[in-house]
Design an enzyme around this catalytic site. Structure first.
Site, PDB file in Angstrom:
ATOM      1  N   THR A  33      43.092  -5.557   2.784  1.00 19.40           N
ATOM      2  CA  THR A  33      44.062  -5.333   3.864  1.00 19.40           C
ATOM      3  C   THR A  33      44.840  -6.635   4.055  1.00 19.40           C
ATOM      4  OG1 THR A  33      42.517  -6.096   5.505  1.00 19.40           O
ATOM      5  CG2 THR A  33      42.521  -3.744   5.048  1.00 19.40           C
ATOM      6  N   GLU A  87      42.786   1.408   4.180  1.00 22.51           N
ATOM      7  CA  GLU A  87      41.461   1.996   4.398  1.00 22.51           C
ATOM      8  C   GLU A  87      41.431   3.504   4.185  1.00 22.51           C
ATOM      9  OE1 GLU A  87      42.948  -0.260   6.165  1.00 22.51           O
ATOM     10  OE2 GLU A  87      41.582  -1.608   7.200  1.00 22.51           O
ATOM     11  N   LYS A 142      52.206  -4.338  27.722  1.00 22.93           N
ATOM     12  CA  LYS A 142      51.784  -3.843  29.025  1.00 22.93           C
ATOM     13  C   LYS A 142      52.555  -4.583  30.099  1.00 22.93           C
ATOM     14  CE  LYS A 142      47.953  -1.769  31.261  1.00 22.93           C
ATOM     15  NZ  LYS A 142      46.533  -1.537  31.313  1.00 22.93           N
ATOM     16  N   TRP A 182      52.216   0.921  30.120  1.00 17.04           N
ATOM     17  CA  TRP A 182      52.353   0.715  28.687  1.00 17.04           C
ATOM     18  C   TRP A 182      53.780   1.031  28.264  1.00 17.04           C
ATOM     19  CZ3 TRP A 182      48.623  -1.926  26.697  1.00 17.04           C
ATOM     20  CH2 TRP A 182      47.319  -1.753  27.123  1.00 17.04           C
TER      21      TRP A 182
HETATM   22  P1  ADP Z   1      48.919  -3.838   6.894  1.00 14.67           P
HETATM   23  O1  ADP Z   1      50.050  -3.218   7.650  1.00 14.67           O
HETATM   24  O2  ADP Z   1      47.894  -4.467   7.788  1.00 14.67           O
HETATM   25  O3  ADP Z   1      49.376  -4.604   5.722  1.00 14.67           O
HETATM   26  P2  ADP Z   1      48.390  -1.340   5.672  1.00 14.67           P
HETATM   27  O4  ADP Z   1      49.439  -1.424   4.676  1.00 14.67           O
HETATM   28  O5  ADP Z   1      47.103  -0.720   5.318  1.00 14.67           O
HETATM   29  O6  ADP Z   1      48.036  -2.716   6.215  1.00 14.67           O
HETATM   30  O7  ADP Z   1      49.057  -0.699   6.932  1.00 14.67           O
HETATM   31  C1  ADP Z   1      48.436   0.204   7.769  1.00 14.67           C
HETATM   32  C2  ADP Z   1      49.145   0.263   9.071  1.00 14.67           C
HETATM   33  O8  ADP Z   1      50.554   0.474   8.906  1.00 14.67           O
HETATM   34  C3  ADP Z   1      48.709   1.416   9.923  1.00 14.67           C
HETATM   35  O9  ADP Z   1      47.514   1.121  10.599  1.00 14.67           O
HETATM   36  C4  ADP Z   1      49.880   1.571  10.860  1.00 14.67           C
HETATM   37  O10 ADP Z   1      49.832   0.658  11.929  1.00 14.67           O
HETATM   38  C5  ADP Z   1      51.055   1.229  10.001  1.00 14.67           C
HETATM   39  N1  ADP Z   1      51.691   2.451   9.509  1.00 14.67           N
HETATM   40  C6  ADP Z   1      51.578   3.009   8.292  1.00 14.67           C
HETATM   41  N2  ADP Z   1      52.351   4.102   8.186  1.00 14.67           N
HETATM   42  C7  ADP Z   1      52.967   4.262   9.379  1.00 14.67           C
HETATM   43  C8  ADP Z   1      53.889   5.223   9.923  1.00 14.67           C
HETATM   44  N3  ADP Z   1      54.355   6.245   9.207  1.00 14.67           N
HETATM   45  N4  ADP Z   1      54.282   5.041  11.200  1.00 14.67           N
HETATM   46  C9  ADP Z   1      53.828   4.024  11.946  1.00 14.67           C
HETATM   47  N5  ADP Z   1      52.972   3.089  11.495  1.00 14.67           N
HETATM   48  C10 ADP Z   1      52.540   3.204  10.232  1.00 14.67           C
END
Ligand code: ADP
Length: 536
Positions: free
Chosen positions: A181, A327, A436, A441
């Site tokens: 990640t 994940e 917040k 929120w």
């Molecule tokens: P990181 O962003 O930490 O590099 P990931 O690529 O695994 O890791 O990203 C996952 C995160 O990206 C999700 O937990 C979410 O917050 C965000 N995300 C992914 N797809 C979407 C979406 N379609 N809309 C909003 N947020 C998204």
């Protein structure tokens, strides 16, 4: 008990065999560093992936050993995706956009033994090599320049194999790939995939109600192959024998558009920032590129603004939003208009597509708030938790923590959302991005989407900034479209028509660009740092 069906192990090597048997003549196109196009086909891909597997075994890779890749998207990375897995090794895709120290930490934590690296990325590799225990460096000569010892040329390495070779014994739960990640909070964490998880993910990804991929498609993955399995595209394409068009290191919209046009691409995928750049070019000069009439985009990684979906629709291009994370392999939900939404007005359909959509088959979701599980009424919000066969149950070499997993075994995503009565997820924030203000929120995602819907705005990110009276207030960081400008008063008035008074940001900053994460998303941690002393 009567016996039922045959017990056959699910395996990605079956996809490789299928591609070699059925799709040999289908093309695989890659853009090289000098922008020329390299053309090969699935017959060569099949042969070379198997040669790589054999060569890795001969060089000492044993079941479960990690083999890293430090590569752009191209034919050799595609071969590595399957060759490493076929050898019994674990494909570990390194994110070349991270800082060298971070990549070194990750390669060391994963105990990578070998690395396959693009020749143009060798200087980057040498910056972090000392942090790792990598024994063998196999270099792909993308530029055509000879590879100097002690590096081993990828082509010479393949030549050490005979082609007379069979797959090692594998179980469907064996590890096949891993990805870290991004570590936006704390150290990056390793997620490990199995044959079973990725075969099931691939099958569901391809159905029409999901991403809808067919062997007749031509796919250009902009999403890097080091980012969450390139959203599963390599596995799906190999299973179906889909023509692939790899962009190599050239990811600017000015480079992508001619490639989309000339190779008649029908599916492309990437994070919103790529398409926010491209829509400006298409709007300025609509007739310039003759894109395939069936072209559609899969967009995810961060929220997809409704204005972007509408913008592409005006050019006849559909956007499909997917939500997930490293994940979750990564697909967990997709946003499609279902049978129950057929009668929605056009406006409501666009609003629906801007949500994150319904869960894929085999994925269960729920939202948990302070008072426990929240109802699916489109209003109550809580943290999304997910459960399913391609959702990770742990992190590599890390103790199970209550921050990441619940006692009953669900993954805590850190995303805050509501779910509608028909199961539509709408993400309002990541827990760490929440604002917040005076006890209320405010959704940064909703504000960003609205601001990006303003015709003069190219990009926007909204962050929480400390405030003496309200604890936090939203600050909007905005990039105007080329040659345009926006007055603060106009923006405030525009937002006042869409949001409650207390949710409308008081602070606006106009910048040239918004910093990006290694996966191309807006880097809000940097913005929060930059504007922490903002005076109201
Ligand atoms: P990181 O962003 O930490 O590099 P990931 O690529 O695994 O890791 O990203 C996952 C995160 O990206 C999700 O937990 C979410 O917050 C965000 N995300 C992914 N797809 C979407 C979406 N379609 N809309 C909003 N947020 C998204």
């Amino acid at each position: 008990m009567q016996s039922t069906m045959m017990r056959v192990k699910l395996s990605l090597t079956h996809f490789l065999e299928r591609a070699g048997t059925l799709f040999g003549d289908v093309e695989i196109v890659s853009r090289m560093p000098d922008k020329s196009l390299h053309r090969t086909n699935y017959a060569a891909f099949y042969r070379r992936a198997r040669l790589l597997a054999e060569a890795l075994q001969k060089a000492g890779i044993r079941k479960g050993d990690r083999v890293a890749t430090l590569m752009w998207n191209h034919y050799a990375h595609y071969e590595a995706y399957f060759g490493i897995i076929a050898s019994g090794g674990v494909l570990h895709t390194l994110n070349l956009r991270l800082a060298p120290d971070e990549i070194g930490y990750i390669a060391n934590h994963a105990e990578d033994r070998f690395v396959i690296v693009d020749d143009i990325l060798l200087p980057l590799f040498e910056q972090f090599r000392h942090l790792t225990k990598i024994e063998k460096v196999i270099v792909v000569p993308l530029t055509g320049k000879p590879v100097q010892a002690p590096y081993v040329s990828y082509e010479d390495f393949l030549a050490t194999a005979s082609g007379d070779w069979d797959y090692p014994d594998m179980e469907e739960d064996d590890p096949i790939a891993m990805c870290y990640t991004s570590g936006t909070t704390g150290r990056p964490k390793g997620v490990v995939y199995s044959h079973r998880s990725q075969v099931l993910h691939t099958l569901v990804q391809c159905i029409p109600d999901s991403v809808c991929i067919s062997g007749r498609d031509v796919i250009l993955p902009v999403v890097p192959m080091f980012h969450a399995n390139a959203w599963g595209i390599p596995y799906a394409a190999c299973m179906l024998g889909t023509k692939m068009v790899f962009p190599g290191p050239h990811l600017h919209p000015d480079d992508l558009l001619p490639l989309l046009e000339s190779e008649k691409v029908t599916v492309s995928c990437g994070v919103p920032t790529i398409w926010l750049g491209m829509i400006q070019i298409l709007d300025r000069d609509p007739g310039r590129y003759k894109l395939d009439q069936g072209l559609r985009l899969t967009v995810g990684g961060s929220a997809v603004p409704e204005s972007l979906i509408r913008g592409f629709a005006r050019h006849g291009i559909d956007i499909l939003q997917g939500w997930g994370m490293t994940e979750t392999s990564p697909l967990a939900t997709v946003s499609r208009i279902g049978q129950l939404q057929n009668d929605l007005s056009e406006d409501d359909k666009f609003a629906t597509l801007a949500m994150q959509g319904y869960p894929l088959p085999l994925v269960d979701i729920r939202i948990i708030g302070d008072e426990g599980e929240q109802p699916w009424n489109g209003e109550a919000v809580g943290e999304i938790q997910v459960h399913g066969p391609w959702i990770t149950g742990s992190y590599h070499e890390l103790p199970q923590s209550a921050d990441s997993f619940t006692e009953d075994g669900w993954l805590r995503t850190g995303d805050v959302a509501s779910i509608s009565s028909i199961g539509y997820v709408k993400i309002t924030d990541r827990t760490k991005d929440l604002i917040k203000s005076g006890g209320e929120w405010i959704s940064s995602v909703d504000l960003e989407n609205a601001i990006m819907g303003h015709p003069a705005v190219a990009e926007a990110a909204v962050i929480a900034v400390p405030h003496p009276k309200w604890a936090e207030r939203p600050l909007a960081v905005i990039v105007a479209r080329q040659g345009q400008s926006v007055a603060v008063e106009d923006m405030r008035a525009y937002l006042a028509t869409k949001f409650a008074k207390w949710a409308v940001p008081d602070g606006y900053v106009f910048v040239e660009s918004i910093p990006r994460t290694s996966t191309g998303k807006f880097l809000k941690t940097r913005l929060r740092e930059q504007f922490k002393d903002w005076t109201w």
